[in-house]
Design an enzyme around this catalytic site. Structure first.
Site, PDB file in Angstrom:
ATOM      1  N   SER A 178     -43.162   9.691  -8.071  1.00 11.89           N
ATOM      2  CA  SER A 178     -44.407   9.242  -6.340  1.00 11.89           C
ATOM      3  C   SER A 178     -44.558   7.847  -6.043  1.00 11.89           C
ATOM      4  CB  SER A 178     -46.104   9.846  -7.174  1.00 11.89           C
ATOM      5  OG  SER A 178     -46.309   8.573  -7.611  1.00 11.89           O
ATOM      6  N   SER A 187     -43.129   7.664 -12.025  1.00 10.70           N
ATOM      7  CA  SER A 187     -43.013   7.079 -11.403  1.00 10.70           C
ATOM      8  C   SER A 187     -43.001   6.214 -10.222  1.00 10.70           C
ATOM      9  CB  SER A 187     -44.242   7.846 -10.579  1.00 10.70           C
ATOM     10  OG  SER A 187     -44.809   9.036 -10.694  1.00 10.70           O
ATOM     11  N   LYS A 201     -50.344   0.908  -4.043  1.00  7.11           N
ATOM     12  CA  LYS A 201     -49.939   2.691  -3.484  1.00  7.11           C
ATOM     13  C   LYS A 201     -51.266   3.809  -3.445  1.00  7.11           C
ATOM     14  CE  LYS A 201     -48.201   6.137  -6.394  1.00  7.11           C
ATOM     15  NZ  LYS A 201     -47.859   6.741  -7.486  1.00  7.11           N
TER      16      LYS A 201
END
Ligand code: ZN
Lengths: 475, 493
Positions: free
Chosen positions: B154, B178, B79
């Site tokens: 996210s 997330s 990420k």
């Protein structure tokens, strides 16, 4: 009308840890800008702080030295504000749970001892340093200082004059230096002082409106800044004006205080507990262990010098000004047990040279043992007191042993009566006037004649013997 | 050969048996990226050359006789809020669009040491604020199951690339859901470990007391393998915990007879899609069928979690994001007249609307005069929520809930209504507030879109979660169901 001054101080002190408070960068002063930095103290995205145990230890020691209660649990908070020298845009500090609180410091002003309350001692990180270009076009930032550990020491508003404030600050400095947590060099910024000042009519209970005074960068500035601000406030009140609550800056160049921001413009620091750091748990055993490491404090030492060594208060005060000086004195007395004589030499000769050369006692080449040796040489009559001073100067320069200096430079005292008789006769011959004076009872002339003999021998003549010969000759 | 569909443990076996090389595997992934990334848009940066170089290095080591570990030569995605030395780390924000950190996050160092091959950095909602990747400062990632829909967020990029076989596994970060919510939307396994289990050093902070890194994988065994690699105390993170890290693969394929399954009624009465409710209800029944014991729970503070979360999270974010001023790194607004304008323009053009919203909310919540009513009260609610869980865990071993109240929604459907968007996290936020571990695993489909089941464990009891998740996965074999971009086929691999 008669006014009473109320002052409280906030003192920031850089701790003498080897590494910074939340990373392992060195804390050394004066290095090439932005060389003692890493992602953590630069506040780069993603980094986290890890508390330096030594910094906590130093904060606890500071608290203990100021007779504070050390909190078994304290925590770190973020103080949020935006400034170019603060790379994270918040300073890690302690808001409502400091390392130590509720202490005091005794000061002596005009012969009276006064107890000044210490509100709190807390840990925080220092910010970077802005360097402004002379033409005002740009500013540079040195982050070497970012993350250097600080303790903030807050006093109660117990100080009643700028004089008391100065003495408090000097005592505080001395105590922290004794405790070896900071070098407290105001000129290098390792000790910084802000003051809260208000005045009120004598006898009134409620406090007057206070102003906060910043940017006093030396002891003299503290004294002058406070003096100015007190007078300014009293003058305003006399004129029937009101004091407005504001933050002021001491302008050293112009010798006055300038408003930085009003109460309305005061920062809202939005303190909240720093989620990156666990609360600080301090075990009682640790505190006890640290208590054991505390040295004798300056005031106690001074009292001891007066009682144990029979020194005058002034001597005791001067000698205990720094622990290194006090240690020098005591080491010397161990070898030459005449405290007052040692004190005279340390305060006179040694400090004289130190001041002239602008160096610290820790940097001198003279050792306590060598000073003791010198004093013994004088006592034994090997050299005169006067020559002693010459030898000391040489010791100060070269760090050599006094016996070696005396030998090398041929400074041995002349105690040979025959040799001295020759010189005395010579002096009598060329000074008929003073000789007559002496014979007619003017005792002063004796000093002059001895002086002449000393001059001829470059100070090496044994003065007792010279006196004796002169008296015999001029009976 | 197409190797991109392999799971980590399958690929490991092939590498170990010298049947494939890391380079072959990495190239296969690169081909796959070439084929589908135009639809998925999961990566902000693909580090092709770097990955191939690393893969060849690994192959050389193996050829020289080094015994490959479980992650040696395995391509993974990271990420884009996890710092990777000298490689762009943007948080999908314009303000960090050119930021190359001079250091690597502890988790990435660990993966590197174990031989993982990073193939790219994945898209996310800007600074991890959002539930759809629509808040990315660059572009929106698509859901491989239906490109008209969002992958969740996210960690939407990380979930989408794993679902689309563009990586064997990915790392995500979870603040209020997330990892779990996008895993649920994309039909993959997403694990948020206990707060303190995995070092946060190098994870670009959003809400520090909630952020936690975790794996997104194709099945539960892989998840256990990655947890083995990333868990553990880190001296660089004071909030990381020195609890023992067991071999989590020991909990895979175990019997769950007698395991007590807590089912809190509050989670099934809040705003939740009927079809999602039905799927998760069936999951509980299925678990009971293989020996788990269902326990009804009451968790009265659940409803307060979301409002409290939306005070704590923006408060911490407002402080964490104050450092982005365009001076030392990242994006700088060039045409400013003076310093103040440079700051203002950098921040106003560098941050997107959701980030600005949170900065303002948080600044307000921490302001003097409001702190007690907002931030402090939210922290008290947080303790009550944690107590709810403590109480609940006296009567059960794990708690089972839906991961999200809906399946993936259409791009653009909720972006103009932040409150609707926030409700996505209604089931995941309480867990984050209590700092507990939880996984989301696929438990069914609604209109061809995956539904996630959240399994919550006691602090540091990730093992029991894996045990239950693994048993469930074995029963339904949903890990073998893959998206075909717009439609899905059951049972086809
Ligand atoms: Zn540093």
């Amino acid at each position: 009308m008669s006014y009473e001054v109320v002052i409280g101080l906030e003192v920031h002190v850089e701790l003498l840890t080897k590494s910074k408070i939340f990373c392992s960068c060195p804390t050394s002063f004066g290095d090439e800008p932005n060389t003692n930095v890493c992602p953590v103290c630069l506040g780069l995205p993603g980094v986290l702080p890890v508390i330096n145990k030594r910094a906590v230890e130093f904060a606890i020691l500071s608290g203990l030295a100021l007779n504070c209660k050390v909190n078994p649990r304290s925590k770190f908070d973020r103080k949020n504000y935006f400034y170019p020298d603060l790379p994270k845009a918040y300073q890690i500090s302690q808001y409502d749970m400091p390392v130590a609180e509720d202490g005091y410091l005794n000061i002596k002003v005009n012969g009276e001892t006064k107890c000044i309350g210490i509100t709190r001692v807390h840990l925080e990180e220092d910010a970077g340093k802005l360097i402004h270009a002379e033409n005002g076009d740009y500013s540079l930032i040195d982050y070497n200082r970012t993350g250097v550990p600080l303790v903030e020491i807050v006093s109660e508003p117990d100080l009643r004059s700028h004089e008391e404030a100065r003495v408090f600050l000097e005592n505080l400095k001395r105590i922290l230096q004794y405790t070896q947590v900071s070098d407290c060099k105001m000129e290098e910024g390792s000790l910084r002082c802000d003051a809260n000042i208000s005045v009120r009519l004598k006898g009134k209970k409620e406090l007057g409106t206070k102003t906060e005074l910043k940017n006093m960068n030396s002891f003299k500035a503290v004294q002058k800044g406070l003096e100015y601000e007190i007078k300014r406030q009293i003058d305003s009140l006399e004129k029937g004006e009101r004091i407005s609550q504001e933050t002021l800056r001491w302008d050293e160049g112009r010798g006055l205080t300038v408003s930085m921001r009003s109460k309305e413009q005061a920062h809202d620091y939005r303190y909240f507990p720093d989620p990156d750091l666990m609360p600080l748990e301090v075990q009682q055993e640790w505190v006890e262990k640290l208590k054991g490491l505390l040295p004798e404090m300056p005031l106690q030492k001074k009292e001891r010098y007066i009682t144990q060594y029979g020194l005058p208060e002034y001597d005791a005060e001067v000698l205990t000004f720094s622990m290194d000086m006090a240690d020098f004195f005591e080491d010397c007395v161990k070898e030459y047990p005449e405290p007052k004589v040692v004190s005279n030499w340390v305060m006179g000769e040694l400090m004289g040279f130190l001041n002239a050369e602008r160096i610290d006692i820790t940097e001198t080449k003279v050792t306590p043992l060598n000073l003791a040796k010198l004093l013994h040489l004088i006592d034994k009559g090997t050299i005169s007191g006067k020559i002693g001073k010459t030898v000391f100067e040489e010791m100060f320069k070269s760090g050599e042993d006094p016996e070696a200096i005396v030998e090398e430079k041929g400074l041995l005292q002349i105690s040979d009566t025959k040799e001295l008789e020759k010189i005395v006769d010579e002096v009598i011959k060329i000074n008929p006037g003073p000789v007559e004076d002496l014979k007619s009872g003017k005792k002063k002339a004796m000093g002059f004649l001895v002086g002449q003999v000393m001059k001829q021998t470059k100070g090496k003549a044994n003065p007792q013997i010279v006196n004796k010969i002169l008296r015999n000759r001029l009976k | 050969m197409k190797y991109f569909g392999l799971k980590v443990h399958e690929a490991h076996k092939l590498i170990k048996d010298r049947e494939i090389s890391s380079e072959q595997l990495t190239k296969s992934i690169m081909d796959r990226i070439e084929d589908v990334e135009g639809i998925v848009h999961g990566y902000v940066t693909v580090t092709k050359e770097y990955a191939l170089k690393k893969a060849r290095e690994m192959d050389k080591k193996i050829a020289e006789g080094e015994e490959p570990g479980p992650l040696s030569g395995i391509p993974c995605a990271i990420k884009d809020n996890i710092c990777t030395k000298d490689i762009l780390t943007t948080c999908s924000s314009k303000i960090l669009k050119n930021f190359k950190p001079p250091y690597s996050a502890t988790v990435y160092q660990k993966l590197e040491e174990q031989g993982c091959i990073m193939i790219g950095k994945t898209n996310m909602d800007e600074f991890a604020m959002g539930s759809s990747t629509e808040n990315s400062g660059f572009f929106t990632t698509r859901n491989p199951w239906d490109p008209a829909r969002v992958p969740g967020g996210s960690s939407g990029g990380s979930s989408a690339v794993v679902a689309a076989d563009e990586a064997l596994f990915a790392l995500g970060s979870d603040t209020g859901g997330s990892i779990r919510q996008p895993a649920s939307f994309c039909g993959v396994v997403g694990f948020k470990p206990t707060y303190g289990r995995v070092s946060r050093y190098g994870l670009i902070a959003f809400a520090s007391s909630l952020d936690q890194i975790g794996p997104i994988t194709k099945d539960v065994r892989d998840c256990a393998l990655i947890l083995n690699a990333i868990c553990g105390h880190d001296p660089m993170d004071s909030t990381s915990v020195s609890a023992d890290v067991p071999d989590f693969t020991r909990f895979v394929d175990k019997d769950i007879k007698g395991i007590k399954l807590g089912v809190p009624k509050e989670y099934y009465t809040m705003q939740i899609d009927d079809s999602v409710k039905k799927e998760t209800g069936e999951a509980v029944t299925n678990l009971a069928n293989i020996g788990a014991e269902k326990v009804e729970l009451e968790m009265p503070y659940t409803a307060y979690a979301l409002p409290a979360y939306y005070l704590i999270n923006p408060a911490e974010a407002s402080s964490n994001l104050a450092r982005y001023d365009g001076i030392r790194y990242g994006f700088t607004y060039e045409d400013a007249e003076n310093l103040l304008e440079a700051y203002k323009k950098t921040r106003s053009s560098g941050f997107g609307p959701e980030v600005k919203r949170r900065i303002m909310l948080g600044t307000y919540a921490l302001s003097s005069g409001y702190y007690e009513d907002y931030y402090l009260k939210a922290q008290k609610v947080r303790s009550l929520i944690a107590r709810d869980f403590d109480q609940a865990f006296k009567n059960c071993d794990v708690i089972v809930t839906p991961t999200a109240p809906t399946v993936s929604f259409r791009t653009g459907e909720k972006i103009d209504d932040p409150l609707m968007m926030y409700l996505n996290d209604i089931f995941t936020v309480p867990v984050s507030m209590a700092g507990l571990p939880a996984v989301s695993i696929p438990c069914g489909f609604v209109n061809g879109l995956p539904v996630g089941l959240q399994i919550i464990g006691k602090p540091f009891d990730e093992g029991t979660i894996i045990k239950v998740a693994s048993a469930f996965e074995r029963m339904l074999a949903l890990d073998k169901v893959k998206p075909l971009f717009g439609s899905y086929v059951r049972g086809g691999a």
